[in-house]
Design a protein around this motif. Structure first.
Motif, PDB file in Angstrom:
ATOM      1  N   LYS A  92      16.026 -39.034  18.364  1.00 18.84           N
ATOM      2  CA  LYS A  92      15.272 -39.853  17.404  1.00 18.84           C
ATOM      3  C   LYS A  92      16.034 -41.133  17.054  1.00 18.84           C
ATOM      4  O   LYS A  92      15.478 -42.242  17.103  1.00 18.84           O
ATOM      5  N   LEU A  93      17.301 -40.977  16.690  1.00 22.12           N
ATOM      6  CA  LEU A  93      18.094 -42.153  16.318  1.00 22.12           C
ATOM      7  C   LEU A  93      18.280 -43.088  17.507  1.00 22.12           C
ATOM      8  O   LEU A  93      18.277 -44.307  17.355  1.00 22.12           O
ATOM      9  N   ALA A 109      24.540 -36.896  14.619  1.00 21.51           N
ATOM     10  CA  ALA A 109      23.779 -37.671  15.592  1.00 21.51           C
ATOM     11  C   ALA A 109      24.223 -39.127  15.610  1.00 21.51           C
ATOM     12  O   ALA A 109      24.262 -39.762  16.685  1.00 21.51           O
ATOM     13  N   GLU A 114      21.950 -35.663  10.813  1.00 23.34           N
ATOM     14  CA  GLU A 114      22.009 -37.086  11.120  1.00 23.34           C
ATOM     15  C   GLU A 114      23.424 -37.653  11.207  1.00 23.34           C
ATOM     16  O   GLU A 114      23.699 -38.457  12.111  1.00 23.34           O
ATOM     17  N   ASP A 134      21.597 -31.358   7.320  1.00 25.22           N
ATOM     18  CA  ASP A 134      21.455 -32.750   7.729  1.00 25.22           C
ATOM     19  C   ASP A 134      22.235 -33.030   9.016  1.00 25.22           C
ATOM     20  O   ASP A 134      23.448 -33.254   8.987  1.00 25.22           O
ATOM     21  N   ASP A 181      12.935 -29.496  15.847  1.00 28.67           N
ATOM     22  CA  ASP A 181      13.249 -30.793  15.244  1.00 28.67           C
ATOM     23  C   ASP A 181      14.407 -30.706  14.253  1.00 28.67           C
ATOM     24  O   ASP A 181      14.797 -31.705  13.655  1.00 28.67           O
ATOM     25  N   SER A 192      17.804 -34.964  16.630  1.00 29.17           N
ATOM     26  CA  SER A 192      18.231 -36.071  15.772  1.00 29.17           C
ATOM     27  C   SER A 192      18.870 -37.181  16.600  1.00 29.17           C
ATOM     28  O   SER A 192      18.645 -38.366  16.345  1.00 29.17           O
TER      29      SER A 192
END
Length: 255
Positions: free
Chosen positions: A27-28, A225, A222, A220, A18, A24
């Motif tokens: 998930k997004l 992503a 994100e 991070d 994860d 990521s």
């Protein structure tokens, strides 16, 4: 990002933990309205456990991108879950230890060829395998580490990434007639499982953390992503063959 990928059907490769960029992205993408199918190789049970941590558990398909039987069978396996694809994420890379760590001049061809097969040629292989699923066009996005420069210890993986970036441009040229875009996201260093296999990775960490104009958070994924999801969306309809840097601006300043 709510609704950015509403109705999109996406295939995401490369989820291992994860902490991975691919997780990521998945998930997004789900949070933005997409239906996501994952692929895994080797430790499939691990990927299946990680998939359950997504907002909606995602199906996992076994895929070895160097196995032509797996590639040939991919469309049928994907169709067990969705009726087609609008986007594909290539987050795959591997190099034997001899291809990293400063032994560039001694690395045998057998190890170099493996790195190129898994990390470079697989981008084309995956795109061709998914082509029958993308009748309405779509977007293919790959992940790279800016290969316009030579990095100490990165060695043949740097060469593989340079080839990957070039392959994306060629795919952009050849897939355009199918309405398919091909783009790269060049991420700064992140503390993923893949990064742990790179000797001297801390050298990258220090450089980006200290010198990226916007700063850089090694933990991070994100921001990276988000860039991938943006390129998968309809907001870049005329962008292809491009490489988007997500590195806090590190690439833009002089060494």
């Amino acid at each position: 990002m709510s609704g950015l990928l509403a109705g999109k059907r996406l295939l995401v490769t490369g989820v291992i933990t994860d902490a991975s960029i691919a997780f990521s992205v998945a998930k997004l993408a789900q949070e933005a309205g997409a239906t996501v199918v994952l692929t895994g190789f080797g430790r499939l049970s691990l990927v299946e456990r990680i998939a359950k941590r997504l907002p909606q558990p995602a199906p996992v398909i076994e895929l070895d991108v160097t196995n032509q039987e797996h590639l040939d069978g991919l469309p049928a396996k994907v169709r067990e879950h969705v009726d087609g694809l609008d986007g594909v994420v290539h987050s795959i890379g591997f190099a034997p230890q001899s291809a990293l760590g400063g032994t560039f001049l001694e690395t045998p061809w057998e190890d170099v060829s493996q790195a190129l097969h898994v990390s470079t040629f697989s981008y084309k292989s995956l795109a061709v395998a998914c082509l029958p699923l993308m009748d309405a066009g779509g977007s293919i996005v790959g992940l790279t580490f800016d290969a316009t420069k030579a990095y100490p210890l990165y060695d043949w993986m740097g060469v593989a990434k340079a080839g990957l970036e070039s392959a994306s441009r060629y795919l952009a040229m050849y897939l355009g007639k199918h309405g398919i875009r091909s783009n790269m996201v060049a991420a700064g260093p992140l503390r993923t499982m893949a990064a742990k296999s790179i000797p001297g990775f801390s050298n990258f960490e220090d450089a980006y953390s200290q010198h990226a104009p916007l700063g850089w958070d090694l933990n991070d994924p994100e921001p990276t992503a988000r860039a991938v999801c943006a390129l998968l969306s309809d907001w870049f309809p005329a962008t292809t063959g491009e490489m988007v840097h997500v590195d806090g601006g590190y690439h833009a300043r002089a060494a």
